[in-house]
Design a protein around this motif. Structure first.
Motif, PDB file in Angstrom:
ATOM      1  N   THR A 118      27.158  59.412  -9.358  1.00  0.00           N
ATOM      2  CA  THR A 118      27.143  58.380  -8.325  1.00  0.00           C
ATOM      3  C   THR A 118      26.937  57.030  -8.996  1.00  0.00           C
ATOM      4  O   THR A 118      25.942  56.826  -9.706  1.00  0.00           O
ATOM      5  N   ALA A 119      27.876  56.126  -8.802  1.00  0.00           N
ATOM      6  CA  ALA A 119      27.801  54.770  -9.361  1.00  0.00           C
ATOM      7  C   ALA A 119      27.309  53.830  -8.279  1.00  0.00           C
ATOM      8  O   ALA A 119      27.948  53.688  -7.233  1.00  0.00           O
ATOM      9  N   ARG A 120      26.163  53.187  -8.509  1.00  0.00           N
ATOM     10  CA  ARG A 120      25.566  52.291  -7.518  1.00  0.00           C
ATOM     11  C   ARG A 120      25.714  50.844  -8.018  1.00  0.00           C
ATOM     12  O   ARG A 120      25.103  50.458  -9.000  1.00  0.00           O
ATOM     13  N   TYR A 121      26.519  50.056  -7.317  1.00  0.00           N
ATOM     14  CA  TYR A 121      26.665  48.634  -7.629  1.00  0.00           C
ATOM     15  C   TYR A 121      25.621  47.893  -6.806  1.00  0.00           C
ATOM     16  O   TYR A 121      25.724  47.790  -5.579  1.00  0.00           O
ATOM     17  N   ILE A 122      24.584  47.389  -7.486  1.00  0.00           N
ATOM     18  CA  ILE A 122      23.454  46.772  -6.794  1.00  0.00           C
ATOM     19  C   ILE A 122      23.214  45.369  -7.338  1.00  0.00           C
ATOM     20  O   ILE A 122      23.778  44.963  -8.350  1.00  0.00           O
ATOM     21  N   GLY A 123      22.319  44.639  -6.661  1.00  0.00           N
ATOM     22  CA  GLY A 123      21.944  43.302  -7.083  1.00  0.00           C
ATOM     23  C   GLY A 123      22.530  42.239  -6.172  1.00  0.00           C
ATOM     24  O   GLY A 123      23.056  42.529  -5.091  1.00  0.00           O
ATOM     25  N   ILE A 124      22.427  40.986  -6.609  1.00  0.00           N
ATOM     26  CA  ILE A 124      23.011  39.843  -5.904  1.00  0.00           C
ATOM     27  C   ILE A 124      23.777  39.032  -6.931  1.00  0.00           C
ATOM     28  O   ILE A 124      23.216  38.584  -7.938  1.00  0.00           O
ATOM     29  N   MET A 167      20.716  69.416   5.330  1.00  0.00           N
ATOM     30  CA  MET A 167      20.091  68.992   4.080  1.00  0.00           C
ATOM     31  C   MET A 167      20.452  67.526   3.828  1.00  0.00           C
ATOM     32  O   MET A 167      21.615  67.131   3.967  1.00  0.00           O
ATOM     33  N   VAL A 168      19.439  66.744   3.448  1.00  0.00           N
ATOM     34  CA  VAL A 168      19.609  65.289   3.369  1.00  0.00           C
ATOM     35  C   VAL A 168      18.923  64.742   2.121  1.00  0.00           C
ATOM     36  O   VAL A 168      17.852  65.208   1.729  1.00  0.00           O
ATOM     37  N   ARG A 169      19.554  63.747   1.506  1.00  0.00           N
ATOM     38  CA  ARG A 169      18.888  62.952   0.474  1.00  0.00           C
ATOM     39  C   ARG A 169      19.193  61.479   0.727  1.00  0.00           C
ATOM     40  O   ARG A 169      20.220  61.137   1.319  1.00  0.00           O
ATOM     41  N   PHE A 170      18.279  60.624   0.278  1.00  0.00           N
ATOM     42  CA  PHE A 170      18.396  59.186   0.499  1.00  0.00           C
ATOM     43  C   PHE A 170      18.475  58.467  -0.848  1.00  0.00           C
ATOM     44  O   PHE A 170      17.813  58.858  -1.812  1.00  0.00           O
ATOM     45  N   ILE A 171      19.275  57.395  -0.904  1.00  0.00           N
ATOM     46  CA  ILE A 171      19.444  56.596  -2.116  1.00  0.00           C
ATOM     47  C   ILE A 171      19.097  55.146  -1.797  1.00  0.00           C
ATOM     48  O   ILE A 171      19.582  54.588  -0.811  1.00  0.00           O
ATOM     49  N   SER A 172      18.279  54.528  -2.629  1.00  0.00           N
ATOM     50  CA  SER A 172      17.955  53.114  -2.459  1.00  0.00           C
ATOM     51  C   SER A 172      19.059  52.249  -3.045  1.00  0.00           C
ATOM     52  O   SER A 172      19.516  52.466  -4.169  1.00  0.00           O
ATOM     53  N   MET A 173      19.474  51.246  -2.257  1.00  0.00           N
ATOM     54  CA  MET A 173      20.432  50.255  -2.731  1.00  0.00           C
ATOM     55  C   MET A 173      19.804  48.861  -2.732  1.00  0.00           C
ATOM     56  O   MET A 173      20.500  47.851  -2.607  1.00  0.00           O
ATOM     57  N   LEU A 174      18.468  48.785  -2.868  1.00  0.00           N
ATOM     58  CA  LEU A 174      17.802  47.488  -2.936  1.00  0.00           C
ATOM     59  C   LEU A 174      18.269  46.725  -4.177  1.00  0.00           C
ATOM     60  O   LEU A 174      18.541  47.325  -5.221  1.00  0.00           O
ATOM     61  N   PRO A 175      18.367  45.398  -4.095  1.00  0.00           N
ATOM     62  CA  PRO A 175      18.896  44.618  -5.218  1.00  0.00           C
ATOM     63  C   PRO A 175      18.128  44.792  -6.516  1.00  0.00           C
ATOM     64  O   PRO A 175      18.708  44.658  -7.600  1.00  0.00           O
ATOM     65  N   ASP A 176      16.816  45.070  -6.444  1.00  0.00           N
ATOM     66  CA  ASP A 176      16.029  45.236  -7.667  1.00  0.00           C
ATOM     67  C   ASP A 176      15.868  46.703  -8.062  1.00  0.00           C
ATOM     68  O   ASP A 176      15.088  47.031  -8.949  1.00  0.00           O
ATOM     69  N   ASN A 177      16.594  47.609  -7.388  1.00  0.00           N
ATOM     70  CA  ASN A 177      16.575  49.043  -7.668  1.00  0.00           C
ATOM     71  C   ASN A 177      15.198  49.670  -7.435  1.00  0.00           C
ATOM     72  O   ASN A 177      14.882  50.714  -8.008  1.00  0.00           O
ATOM     73  N   SER A 178      14.387  49.042  -6.614  1.00  0.00           N
ATOM     74  CA  SER A 178      13.078  49.626  -6.313  1.00  0.00           C
ATOM     75  C   SER A 178      13.213  50.711  -5.244  1.00  0.00           C
ATOM     76  O   SER A 178      14.233  50.842  -4.581  1.00  0.00           O
ATOM     77  N   GLU A 179      12.154  51.490  -5.091  1.00  0.00           N
ATOM     78  CA  GLU A 179      12.175  52.655  -4.225  1.00  0.00           C
ATOM     79  C   GLU A 179      11.844  52.289  -2.780  1.00  0.00           C
ATOM     80  O   GLU A 179      11.222  51.266  -2.501  1.00  0.00           O
ATOM     81  N   ARG A 206      17.547  41.246 -10.223  1.00  0.00           N
ATOM     82  CA  ARG A 206      18.424  41.264  -9.055  1.00  0.00           C
ATOM     83  C   ARG A 206      19.871  40.885  -9.388  1.00  0.00           C
ATOM     84  O   ARG A 206      20.704  40.818  -8.498  1.00  0.00           O
ATOM     85  N   VAL A 207      20.154  40.663 -10.663  1.00  0.00           N
ATOM     86  CA  VAL A 207      21.526  40.361 -11.066  1.00  0.00           C
ATOM     87  C   VAL A 207      22.398  41.584 -10.808  1.00  0.00           C
ATOM     88  O   VAL A 207      21.985  42.724 -11.034  1.00  0.00           O
ATOM     89  N   ASP A 208      23.619  41.373 -10.334  1.00  0.00           N
ATOM     90  CA  ASP A 208      24.482  42.505  -9.995  1.00  0.00           C
ATOM     91  C   ASP A 208      24.811  43.323 -11.238  1.00  0.00           C
ATOM     92  O   ASP A 208      25.099  42.794 -12.309  1.00  0.00           O
ATOM     93  N   ARG A 209      24.768  44.644 -11.064  1.00  0.00           N
ATOM     94  CA  ARG A 209      25.016  45.573 -12.162  1.00  0.00           C
ATOM     95  C   ARG A 209      25.369  46.940 -11.585  1.00  0.00           C
ATOM     96  O   ARG A 209      25.069  47.230 -10.434  1.00  0.00           O
ATOM     97  N   VAL A 218      26.391  45.193  -3.287  1.00  0.00           N
ATOM     98  CA  VAL A 218      26.367  43.749  -3.532  1.00  0.00           C
ATOM     99  C   VAL A 218      27.112  43.070  -2.397  1.00  0.00           C
ATOM    100  O   VAL A 218      28.312  43.267  -2.212  1.00  0.00           O
ATOM    101  N   SER A 219      26.377  42.272  -1.632  1.00  0.00           N
ATOM    102  CA  SER A 219      26.912  41.768  -0.365  1.00  0.00           C
ATOM    103  C   SER A 219      27.758  40.511  -0.498  1.00  0.00           C
ATOM    104  O   SER A 219      28.462  40.144   0.428  1.00  0.00           O
ATOM    105  N   SER A 220      27.692  39.825  -1.639  1.00  0.00           N
ATOM    106  CA  SER A 220      28.485  38.599  -1.767  1.00  0.00           C
ATOM    107  C   SER A 220      28.759  38.299  -3.229  1.00  0.00           C
ATOM    108  O   SER A 220      27.939  38.565  -4.105  1.00  0.00           O
ATOM    109  N   TYR A 221      29.926  37.740  -3.472  1.00  0.00           N
ATOM    110  CA  TYR A 221      30.315  37.249  -4.779  1.00  0.00           C
ATOM    111  C   TYR A 221      31.580  36.423  -4.568  1.00  0.00           C
ATOM    112  O   TYR A 221      32.285  36.586  -3.568  1.00  0.00           O
ATOM    113  N   PRO A 222      31.923  35.511  -5.486  1.00  0.00           N
ATOM    114  CA  PRO A 222      33.152  34.740  -5.303  1.00  0.00           C
ATOM    115  C   PRO A 222      34.359  35.677  -5.215  1.00  0.00           C
ATOM    116  O   PRO A 222      34.450  36.610  -5.993  1.00  0.00           O
TER     117      PRO A 222
END
Length: 213
Positions: A190-196, A2-14, A204-207, A123-127
């Motif tokens: 599930t807490a998803r940290y997304i954005g740039i 059994m499988v489910r998929f989660i989007s981690m795109l920066p704009d939270n789109s599908e 696309r701001v990180d949130r 989120v792939s980068s931040y100071p």
């Protein structure tokens, strides 16, 4: 399996997933958050999944989920991450999860007064450019778990009630995001940290988005 998929795109789109790039219809879509349902897929396989943006219909990349990540009779969540042209040449996707990572939800009882939370770091980068974050409870030094970019943590216990969640830099303890979340007894989140980080586009701001499962 059994499988489910989660989007981690920066704009939270599908994301739409297809078994062949020429298929007109997807066999699965990620939805705007963590899905409540699982899809039955053949275990111990090496199927390639073709990922398309549900918003623009553009082809994103192909991901091969190998047999070791999709075991017989397993229950799995896969998070899908995308590196666009500003982060990767050529743009590419990666995934994390699988390996029966959701099975514990059914055989590990949650003690009274607690819920269960996991973090996915998208989120792939931040100071200072160290893509590793802590998720802290109420204060920065009360760390629940630490997660690298492109990875998800195991579920961890969190006390019920209204708490401040903080995403902080693992080295400097700089607060990158904070907000409040109510946790119910026995709930899974599930807490998803997304954005740039630092992106001027508000989409696309990180949130942090906390999905109630």
């Amino acid at each position: 399996a059994m499988v489910r998929f989660i989007s981690m795109l920066p704009d939270n789109s599908e994301i739409n997933l297809k078994l062949a790039p020429t298929d007109l219809l997807p066999f699965a879509s990620t939805g705007p958050g963590t899905p409540f349902y699982y899809l039955p897929l053949v275990p111990d396989s090496a199927v390639r999944y073709y990922c398309f943006s549900a918003k623009t219909l553009a082809f994103l990349d192909m991901i091969p989920i190998a047999g070791s990540a999709l075991k017989d009779a397993s229950v799995n969540t896969f998070a899908l991450f995308y590196l666009d042209s500003t982060m990767s040449t050529p743009p590419s996707m990666r995934f994390s999860g699988g390996g029966n990572n959701d099975s514990g939800r059914w055989y590990r009882p949650i003690p009274p007064g607690y819920a269960s939370l996991r973090l996915i770091n998208g989120v792939s980068s931040y100071p200072p450019s160290q893509a590793i974050v802590n998720i802290d409870l109420d204060i920065v030094t009360n760390t629940l778990t630490t997660v690298r970019w492109g990875e998800m943590s195991d579920y961890t216990l969190v006390p019920t009630g209204n708490h401040k969640l903080i995403i902080s830099d693992v080295e400097t303890q700089e607060v990158l995001w904070s907000g409040f979340q109510i946790f119910d007894q026995g709930g899974f989140y599930t807490a998803r940290y997304i954005g740039i980080h630092g992106d001027p586009d508000p989409n696309r701001v990180d949130r942090l988005i906390v999905d109630t499962e």
